[in-house]
Design an enzyme around this catalytic site. Structure first.
Site, PDB file in Angstrom:
ATOM      1  N   SER A 103     -33.954  -2.933 -22.431  1.00 57.62           N
ATOM      2  CA  SER A 103     -35.063  -3.609 -23.119  1.00 57.62           C
ATOM      3  C   SER A 103     -34.664  -3.755 -24.584  1.00 57.62           C
ATOM      4  O   SER A 103     -34.590  -2.755 -25.299  1.00 57.62           O
ATOM      5  CB  SER A 103     -36.346  -2.781 -23.041  1.00 57.62           C
ATOM      6  N   LYS A 178     -40.843  -8.391 -20.904  1.00 55.12           N
ATOM      7  CA  LYS A 178     -40.799  -6.923 -21.009  1.00 55.12           C
ATOM      8  C   LYS A 178     -41.637  -6.445 -22.203  1.00 55.12           C
ATOM      9  O   LYS A 178     -42.334  -5.420 -22.113  1.00 55.12           O
ATOM     10  CB  LYS A 178     -39.346  -6.450 -21.144  1.00 55.12           C
ATOM     11  N   LYS A 246     -39.574   1.946 -29.924  1.00 54.91           N
ATOM     12  CA  LYS A 246     -38.647   0.806 -30.013  1.00 54.91           C
ATOM     13  C   LYS A 246     -39.261  -0.437 -29.365  1.00 54.91           C
ATOM     14  O   LYS A 246     -39.256  -1.523 -29.930  1.00 54.91           O
ATOM     15  CB  LYS A 246     -37.328   1.209 -29.327  1.00 54.91           C
TER      16      LYS A 246
HETATM   17  P1  NAD Z   1     -31.487   7.004 -21.829  1.00 57.00           P
HETATM   18  O1  NAD Z   1     -31.512   7.360 -23.276  1.00 57.00           O
HETATM   19  O2  NAD Z   1     -31.892   8.045 -20.821  1.00 57.00           O
HETATM   20  O3  NAD Z   1     -30.005   6.525 -21.395  1.00 57.00           O
HETATM   21  C1  NAD Z   1     -29.217   5.647 -22.155  1.00 57.00           C
HETATM   22  C2  NAD Z   1     -27.741   5.857 -21.776  1.00 57.00           C
HETATM   23  O4  NAD Z   1     -26.933   4.915 -22.486  1.00 57.00           O
HETATM   24  C3  NAD Z   1     -27.208   7.246 -22.144  1.00 57.00           C
HETATM   25  O5  NAD Z   1     -26.541   7.811 -21.038  1.00 57.00           O
HETATM   26  C4  NAD Z   1     -26.258   6.963 -23.307  1.00 57.00           C
HETATM   27  O6  NAD Z   1     -25.173   7.895 -23.379  1.00 57.00           O
HETATM   28  C5  NAD Z   1     -25.771   5.574 -22.970  1.00 57.00           C
HETATM   29  N1  NAD Z   1     -25.235   4.811 -24.111  1.00 57.00           N
HETATM   30  C6  NAD Z   1     -25.799   4.587 -25.324  1.00 57.00           C
HETATM   31  N2  NAD Z   1     -25.026   3.768 -26.065  1.00 57.00           N
HETATM   32  C7  NAD Z   1     -23.947   3.444 -25.293  1.00 57.00           C
HETATM   33  C8  NAD Z   1     -22.793   2.636 -25.472  1.00 57.00           C
HETATM   34  N3  NAD Z   1     -22.582   1.955 -26.616  1.00 57.00           N
HETATM   35  N4  NAD Z   1     -21.900   2.552 -24.464  1.00 57.00           N
HETATM   36  C9  NAD Z   1     -22.094   3.227 -23.300  1.00 57.00           C
HETATM   37  N5  NAD Z   1     -23.163   4.013 -23.059  1.00 57.00           N
HETATM   38  C10 NAD Z   1     -24.073   4.135 -24.054  1.00 57.00           C
HETATM   39  O7  NAD Z   1     -32.377   5.685 -21.682  1.00 57.00           O
HETATM   40  P2  NAD Z   1     -33.137   5.127 -20.366  1.00 57.00           P
HETATM   41  O8  NAD Z   1     -34.469   5.761 -20.256  1.00 57.00           O
HETATM   42  O9  NAD Z   1     -32.198   5.131 -19.212  1.00 57.00           O
HETATM   43  O10 NAD Z   1     -33.413   3.613 -20.845  1.00 57.00           O
HETATM   44  C11 NAD Z   1     -32.395   2.601 -20.840  1.00 57.00           C
HETATM   45  C12 NAD Z   1     -33.053   1.254 -21.120  1.00 57.00           C
HETATM   46  O11 NAD Z   1     -34.010   0.970 -20.073  1.00 57.00           O
HETATM   47  C13 NAD Z   1     -33.842   1.218 -22.437  1.00 57.00           C
HETATM   48  O12 NAD Z   1     -33.721  -0.043 -23.028  1.00 57.00           O
HETATM   49  C14 NAD Z   1     -35.270   1.490 -21.996  1.00 57.00           C
HETATM   50  O13 NAD Z   1     -36.217   0.970 -22.908  1.00 57.00           O
HETATM   51  C15 NAD Z   1     -35.300   0.772 -20.658  1.00 57.00           C
HETATM   52  N6  NAD Z   1     -36.312   1.261 -19.698  1.00 57.00           N
HETATM   53  C16 NAD Z   1     -36.526   2.602 -19.516  1.00 57.00           C
HETATM   54  C17 NAD Z   1     -37.496   3.038 -18.611  1.00 57.00           C
HETATM   55  C18 NAD Z   1     -37.785   4.496 -18.355  1.00 57.00           C
HETATM   56  O14 NAD Z   1     -38.811   4.811 -17.728  1.00 57.00           O
HETATM   57  N7  NAD Z   1     -36.948   5.428 -18.801  1.00 57.00           N
HETATM   58  C19 NAD Z   1     -38.229   2.094 -17.870  1.00 57.00           C
HETATM   59  C20 NAD Z   1     -37.965   0.735 -18.049  1.00 57.00           C
HETATM   60  C21 NAD Z   1     -37.002   0.329 -18.967  1.00 57.00           C
END
Ligand code: NAD
Length: 301
Positions: A103, A178, A246
């Site tokens: 997102s 989103k 965010k």
């Molecule tokens: P998270 O923080 O749990 O995971 C993010 C991952 O990305 C981590 O493992 C981190 O090490 C990795 N990362 C960061 N920068 C990187 C890079 N440059 N190269 C490689 N890896 C990298 O986050 P999440 O909860 O999995 O969310 C991910 C996305 O999905 C976000 O944009 C969030 O808004 C969206 N989202 C999350 C949810 C939820 O319920 N958690 C639901 C819908 C959407």
């Protein structure tokens, strides 16, 4: 690629966090060979243990696969993974389809899609809704912006992760959808938290209030899932508060850019800001209730 990918098409997955780990597992379960990359080695090893191959960089990953998926926290993370020295763009090739399931800001999604097009690749924005549970169960809603034909080509891959896969419009349209989703989720969390604090403050059992409301017009997934987290006082993420902030910032910036007032989202963004200021940015967003509890001098559970 001119047709849907066969099930032996290699798929890359960058970003193995709360969402990315179960999503990548579902792509593997769908029969696709999966190549993974994350900044955290342990996250990659977890996927390697169930059959994925680890890439040394996003560029190496891009060279090894036909379809690249990303699920990263925020706009700068996606920019780094795509445009960095060892980023996806350094290893992409004409016709490759890159699907950003993070997102991020619509304006950044549009810019990156143009940068991919300059290399002959196609970038779709495809953020998801449905949370950790939807990611685990493969029932996410996937909102897609960009080339509709490219979406049809990768639809079978996306279908391993989601049930509702909708083409919303041009590049950036998925991210706008989103942002709309996140306005509803955040404002609803605030409403659920506020209502449960009211029940407790009035001396009425919040557990029974939630149970009754779940059967009526106030039903929502947020009342069900986040309401349960509030009553159990379990603020293990789920969805981290910093990511919720965010997303609210993205919604407010988009509202400013297009002249759409978002009064409730603005208020809730400030309340989440209190949670951040208290050092609770890594807690689940249901922890917003603690801010309201402090204001009311009353805990829910
Ligand atoms: P998270 O923080 O749990 O995971 C993010 C991952 O990305 C981590 O493992 C981190 O090490 C990795 N990362 C960061 N920068 C990187 C890079 N440059 N190269 C490689 N890896 C990298 O986050 P999440 O909860 O999995 O969310 C991910 C996305 O999905 C976000 O944009 C969030 O808004 C969206 N989202 C999350 C949810 C939820 O319920 N958690 C639901 C819908 C959407």
């Amino acid at each position: 690629m001119s047709t849907s990918p066969p099930a032996d098409t290699p798929v890359g997955f960058i970003g193995l966090g709360i969402m990315g780990r179960p999503m990548a597992r579902n792509v593997l379960r769908g029969g696709y060979p999966v190549v993974v990359y994350d900044l955290v080695p342990a996250a990659m090893q977890e996927l390697a243990a169930v059959g994925a191959t680890i890439a040394a960089s996003p560029a190496e990953l891009a060279r090894a696969v036909d379809v690249v998926l990303l699920c990263l926290p925020d706009s700068p993370d996606v920019e780094a993974a795509l445009e960095g020295e060892q980023g996806v763009f350094a290893g992409t090739r004409p016709g490759q389809i890159i699907v950003d399931m993070s997102s991020i800001a619509p304006v950044v999604a549009r810019r990156l899609a143009a940068a991919a097009a300059a290399r002959g690749a196609i970038l779709l924005d495809a953020p998801v809704s449905g949370g950790q549970v939807g990611a685990q169960q493969g029932t996410l809603s996937i909102m897609v912006g960009g080339d509709a034909g490219a979406l049809e080509q990768v639809r079978p891959v996306l279908a391993t992760m989601g049930k509702t896969i909708l083409h919303i419009g041009d590049s950036g349209a998925g991210q706008v959808a989103k942002a709309c989703n996140q306005v509803i989720i955040a404002v609803t969390i605030e409403a659920v938290a506020e209502a449960l604090v009211l029940a407790a403050k009035a001396g009425v059992d919040p557990v029974k209030v939630r149970e009754a409301l779940l059967g009526g017009a106030a039903y929502s997934r947020v009342l069900e899932i986040h309401g349960a987290r509030i009553l159990a006082r379990d603020f293990t993420p789920g969805f981290r508060t910093r990511l919720q902030v965010k997303d609210l910032n993205i919604a407010l910036e988009t509202g400013r850019a297009y002249g759409a007032p978002l009064p409730a989202a603005a208020l809730v963004q400030q309340l989440f800001g209190v949670l951040m200021a208290q050092g609770d940015s890594e807690l689940d967003h249901a922890a917003l209730v603690t801010v309201l509890e402090e204001m009311a001098g009353q805990t829910v559970a």
